[in-house]
Design an enzyme around this catalytic site. Structure first.
Site, PDB file in Angstrom:
ATOM      1  N   ASP A 183       0.693  -1.234   0.077  1.00 31.54           N
ATOM      2  CA  ASP A 183       0.050   0.010  -0.170  1.00 31.54           C
ATOM      3  C   ASP A 183       0.728   1.201   0.203  1.00 31.54           C
ATOM      4  O   ASP A 183       2.011   1.280   0.400  1.00 31.54           O
ATOM      5  CB  ASP A 183      -1.071  -0.112   1.298  1.00 31.54           C
ATOM      6  CG  ASP A 183      -1.959   1.216   0.919  1.00 31.54           C
ATOM      7  OD1 ASP A 183      -2.594   1.251   0.007  1.00 31.54           O
ATOM      8  OD2 ASP A 183      -2.170   1.791   2.043  1.00 31.54           O
TER       9      ASP A 183
ATOM     10  N   GLU B  74       0.624   5.872   0.352  1.00 34.24           N
ATOM     11  CA  GLU B  74       0.107   7.036   0.750  1.00 34.24           C
ATOM     12  C   GLU B  74       0.822   8.020  -0.063  1.00 34.24           C
ATOM     13  O   GLU B  74       1.832   8.011  -0.688  1.00 34.24           O
ATOM     14  CB  GLU B  74       0.026   7.379   2.187  1.00 34.24           C
ATOM     15  CG  GLU B  74      -0.793   6.470   3.021  1.00 34.24           C
ATOM     16  CD  GLU B  74      -2.198   6.222   2.676  1.00 34.24           C
ATOM     17  OE1 GLU B  74      -2.724   7.234   2.109  1.00 34.24           O
ATOM     18  OE2 GLU B  74      -2.511   4.983   3.117  1.00 34.24           O
TER      19      GLU B  74
ATOM     20  N   HIS C 251      -5.090  10.717   5.276  1.00 33.21           N
ATOM     21  CA  HIS C 251      -3.937   9.962   6.026  1.00 33.21           C
ATOM     22  C   HIS C 251      -3.243  10.566   7.188  1.00 33.21           C
ATOM     23  O   HIS C 251      -2.453   9.988   7.918  1.00 33.21           O
ATOM     24  CB  HIS C 251      -2.720   9.635   4.921  1.00 33.21           C
ATOM     25  CG  HIS C 251      -2.284  10.579   4.110  1.00 33.21           C
ATOM     26  ND1 HIS C 251      -1.713  11.823   4.655  1.00 33.21           N
ATOM     27  CD2 HIS C 251      -2.134  10.812   2.765  1.00 33.21           C
ATOM     28  CE1 HIS C 251      -1.403  12.653   3.669  1.00 33.21           C
ATOM     29  NE2 HIS C 251      -1.764  11.924   2.375  1.00 33.21           N
TER      30      HIS C 251
ATOM     31  N   HIS D 285      -6.033   6.436   7.261  1.00 38.49           N
ATOM     32  CA  HIS D 285      -5.294   5.777   6.409  1.00 38.49           C
ATOM     33  C   HIS D 285      -3.854   5.881   6.676  1.00 38.49           C
ATOM     34  O   HIS D 285      -3.334   6.755   6.802  1.00 38.49           O
ATOM     35  CB  HIS D 285      -5.570   5.887   5.123  1.00 38.49           C
ATOM     36  CG  HIS D 285      -6.942   5.880   4.288  1.00 38.49           C
ATOM     37  ND1 HIS D 285      -7.244   5.374   3.015  1.00 38.49           N
ATOM     38  CD2 HIS D 285      -8.118   5.852   5.015  1.00 38.49           C
ATOM     39  CE1 HIS D 285      -8.420   5.191   2.877  1.00 38.49           C
ATOM     40  NE2 HIS D 285      -9.201   5.428   4.231  1.00 38.49           N
TER      41      HIS D 285
ATOM     42  N   ASP E  40      -2.755  -0.702   6.562  1.00 36.41           N
ATOM     43  CA  ASP E  40      -3.512  -0.935   5.509  1.00 36.41           C
ATOM     44  C   ASP E  40      -3.080  -2.112   4.808  1.00 36.41           C
ATOM     45  O   ASP E  40      -3.949  -3.173   4.262  1.00 36.41           O
ATOM     46  CB  ASP E  40      -3.898   0.245   4.530  1.00 36.41           C
ATOM     47  CG  ASP E  40      -4.642   1.192   5.214  1.00 36.41           C
ATOM     48  OD1 ASP E  40      -5.325   1.213   6.394  1.00 36.41           O
ATOM     49  OD2 ASP E  40      -4.890   2.277   4.475  1.00 36.41           O
TER      50      ASP E  40
END
Length: 232
Positions: free
Chosen positions: A7, A9, A57, A152, A157
């Site tokens: 994942d 961001e 986030h 997030h 995640d």
């Protein structure tokens, strides 16, 4: 099989508009079991973070000022994902950003390094058409605790994604466990048979005479092709 649950961001939604990656997390699983091996890094994007993205986030530019830049971590990252199956929720988004960063430094793209890429969002849409299939919705559907996910974060995640993926593919897990855990009965039986002495039972004279008489009865319609055994 080695899988990496990945994942990222970012500073915004579109890498084509110059947005950058600010966090990468990759969690390793081997034969459907999470290992202690993972890759996690925050990155200085050298640009502002969109307000909407920061609300999602919670990562601030101030926090990222002393963090490495992507070229400083790229070798370690590519080595970590090499020849693994990447499992990503909404893979086109993350892969698009990663390839954008890799392209800036003439590094090989993700598809060239990883063995394959699985998009769990596509999987979920195929399994649950017409329903919400974001990570929170899938956690609720499969009974996975996501109470720590107030914002997030790439590492959390990626860990949740692994649990979701295993729940979505539970039949494969059962098959894998059967293959790994089932004893090799054929080998065991062969060993038992091989260790047993071979017993040979000889027919006695009465049994031989009875057999000879039976064959003579069959021969009344003509001589049998197998012939009659000689008797003493």
């Amino acid at each position: 099989m080695r899988q990496i649950f990945l994942d990222t961001e970012t500073t915004g939604l579109y890498h084509a508009q110059g947005h950058r990656i600010i966090e990468i997390a990759a969690v390793e699983a081997i034969n459907r079991r999470i290992t202690s091996n993972h890759f996690h890094v925050y990155l200085n994007p050298d640009r502002e973070i969109d307000a909407a993205a920061q609300e999602v986030h919670g990562i601030t530019l101030e926090f990222l000022q002393d963090k490495p830049r992507f070229p400083n971590v790229v070798a370690e990252f590519l080595d970590f994902i090499k020849d693994a199956e990447l499992v990503i929720h909404n893979a086109p988004f993350d892969v698009g950003f990663l390839n954008s960063e890799l392209g800036k430094i003439d590094a090989p793209n993700v598809v060239e390094v990883a063995a394959s890429i699985v998009d769990t969002l596509k999987m979920a849409k195929d399994m649950r058409p017409g329903q919400r299939n974001n990570l929170d919705a899938l956690c609720r559907h499969f009974g996975i605790d996501n109470s720590k996910r107030t914002l997030h974060g790439a590492l959390l995640d990626a860990e949740l994604l692994a649990e979701v993926y295993f729940a979505m593919t539970r039949g494969q897990e059962s098959l894998m466990m059967d293959m790994l855990d089932a004893p090799d009965e054929s080998a065991s039986n062969e060993s038992v048979v091989a260790n047993q002495p071979l017993k040979v039972l000889q027919a006695d004279s009465e049994e031989l005479t009875s057999h000879h008489q039976y064959l003579q009865g069959l021969a009344k319609g003509g001589a049998p092709i197998w012939g009659l055994p000689e008797t003493d």
